[in-house]
Design a protein around this motif. Structure first.
Motif, short mmCIF file in Angstrom:
data_model
loop_
_atom_site.label_atom_id
_atom_site.label_comp_id
_atom_site.label_asym_id
_atom_site.label_seq_id
_atom_site.Cartn_x
_atom_site.Cartn_y
_atom_site.Cartn_z
N ALA A 147 46.37 37.42 40.23
CA ALA A 147 46.66 37.82 41.61
C ALA A 147 47.78 38.85 41.65
N SER A 148 48.80 38.65 40.82
CA SER A 148 49.92 39.58 40.77
C SER A 148 49.47 40.95 40.29
N ARG A 149 48.60 40.97 39.30
CA ARG A 149 48.10 42.26 38.80
C ARG A 149 47.28 42.98 39.85
N ALA A 150 46.48 42.22 40.59
CA ALA A 150 45.67 42.83 41.65
C ALA A 150 46.56 43.43 42.74
N GLN A 163 40.64 33.18 38.91
CA GLN A 163 40.44 31.85 38.35
C GLN A 163 41.03 31.78 36.94
N PRO A 164 41.59 30.62 36.56
CA PRO A 164 42.12 30.48 35.20
C PRO A 164 41.02 30.64 34.16
N PHE A 165 41.38 31.16 33.00
CA PHE A 165 40.44 31.27 31.90
C PHE A 165 40.40 29.93 31.18
N LEU A 209 42.26 37.69 47.49
CA LEU A 209 42.49 37.25 46.12
C LEU A 209 42.23 35.74 46.09
N ALA A 210 41.21 35.32 45.37
CA ALA A 210 40.76 33.92 45.45
C ALA A 210 40.94 33.21 44.11
N GLY A 211 41.84 32.23 44.09
CA GLY A 211 42.01 31.42 42.88
C GLY A 211 43.47 31.19 42.56
N PRO A 212 43.74 30.20 41.70
CA PRO A 212 45.12 29.77 41.44
C PRO A 212 45.84 30.52 40.32
N GLU A 213 45.16 31.45 39.65
CA GLU A 213 45.81 32.16 38.54
C GLU A 213 46.72 33.24 39.09
#
Length: 317
Positions: free
Chosen positions: A17-20, A122-124, A9-13
């Motif tokens: 990540a929690s949903r994944a 990644q953040p939107f 899981l790559a990125g600060p959002e």
């Protein structure tokens, strides 16, 4: 997101990540209800922990190992996870979350080289991405949301993805049929972001009396001047960006990083503006921004003046 021996899981959002992670847990437990969940922090990782946790269980349960805080991983974690990638356990799924930065780049490269699936978290940054997210949430629930309602929802609660998702779920659970702009307004029209954009829309349309009335109501109910100036600045910047461009909304949206509906609205607003009036508006906003952030004694007057200047400029006065 399907389970695999290793998933990145790559990125600060954190919400994505929690949903994944939730999806992987659900899929694994559908197949093996007794799957054991193990979690550890890569920054405080103890040597040998991955080997221990990925070893086959005495009772044969599958294991889901979730490692977080890879951006601050220690050397033991880096060394042992690199070794693990060469021979991952057939009885475990390892989910790694790296929020960004250069720490552990060697591990990230190795994970990708091994062919492990990568989930971008990644953040939107663009409203178009948030609109796609809202539409997807409703589609997944086999519901529809009117495009204008989706835009209103993003304007009202789009600053945080977790809040936007929660708002979608609330509207889905509390209503039937297509979700309308009126329903979104009823639920979220009082939010600071929604109020700020309403004031900005009225000002850029040249409706000075309406803009000032809405502004004073917002200030009287506790809305801070800073987001009000921010909304005005965003709208004026959009007008300035499209003012002298030609082409389709879709092509301009792609070039400018905006949603097509934002381009259309900015182009409609731009018809009321000259280069001189835009300069006047930008100068007024720059002064207001400084005033509401501490440079002046009366931030309320500063934002009222900016709204007045913009509305009068837009109406050609």
């Amino acid at each position: 997101m399907e389970p695999a021996p290793v998933v990145l899981l790559a990125g600060p959002e954190d919400y994505l990540a929690s949903r994944a992670r939730d999806r992987i847990r659900t899929l694994l437990r559908e197949k093996q209800p007794d799957t054991e969940l193990v979690q550890f922090d890569a920054a405080t990782y103890a040597s040998g922990e991955l080997t221990l946790q990925s070893s086959p269980s005495l009772f044969g349960e599958a294991k889901l190992i979730e490692a977080v805080n890879l951006a601050s991983m220690n050397e033991d974690f880096l060394t042992e996870t690199l070794a693990y990638l060469k021979d991952p356990s057939p009885d475990a799924v390892l989910v790694l979350h790296h929020s960004g930065g250069n720490r552990g780049k060697k591990l990230l490269d190795a994970v990708k080289a091994a062919g492990a699936p990568v989930v971008e978290c990644q953040p939107f940054k663009k409203d178009a991405e948030k609109l796609d997210f809202v539409t997807s949430e409703f589609r997944t629930a086999r519901r529809r949301i009117d495009p204008a309602a989706a835009r209103a929802l993003v304007n009202a609660v789009g600053s945080k993805l977790s809040e936007l998702a929660a708002a979608c779920q609330q509207l889905i659970s509390d209503s039937t049929g297509e979700v309308s702009e009126e329903l979104v307004e009823r639920y979220y029209g009082g939010r600071v972001e929604a109020t700020a954009f309403k004031v900005a829309d009225a000002a850029l349309a040249g409706r000075a009396a309406q803009a000032l009335s809405m502004l004073r109501h917002a200030l009287d109910t506790g809305v801070d001047p800073v987001p009000l100036v921010g909304a005005l600045a965003m709208k004026v910047r959009a007008v300035a960006r499209v003012a002298n461009l030609r082409g389709s909304s879709a092509s301009m949206a792609k070039e400018l990083g905006m949603a097509p509906w934002q381009v259309d609205q900015a182009r409609r607003d731009a018809q009321r503006w000259t280069s001189e009036s835009l300069i006047e508006a930008v100068q007024a906003l720059a002064e207001a921004d400084a005033q509401v952030k501490g440079a002046g004694r009366d931030p309320v007057y500063a934002v009222e003046r900016a709204v007045t200047v913009i509305a009068l400029a837009a109406s050609g006065r």
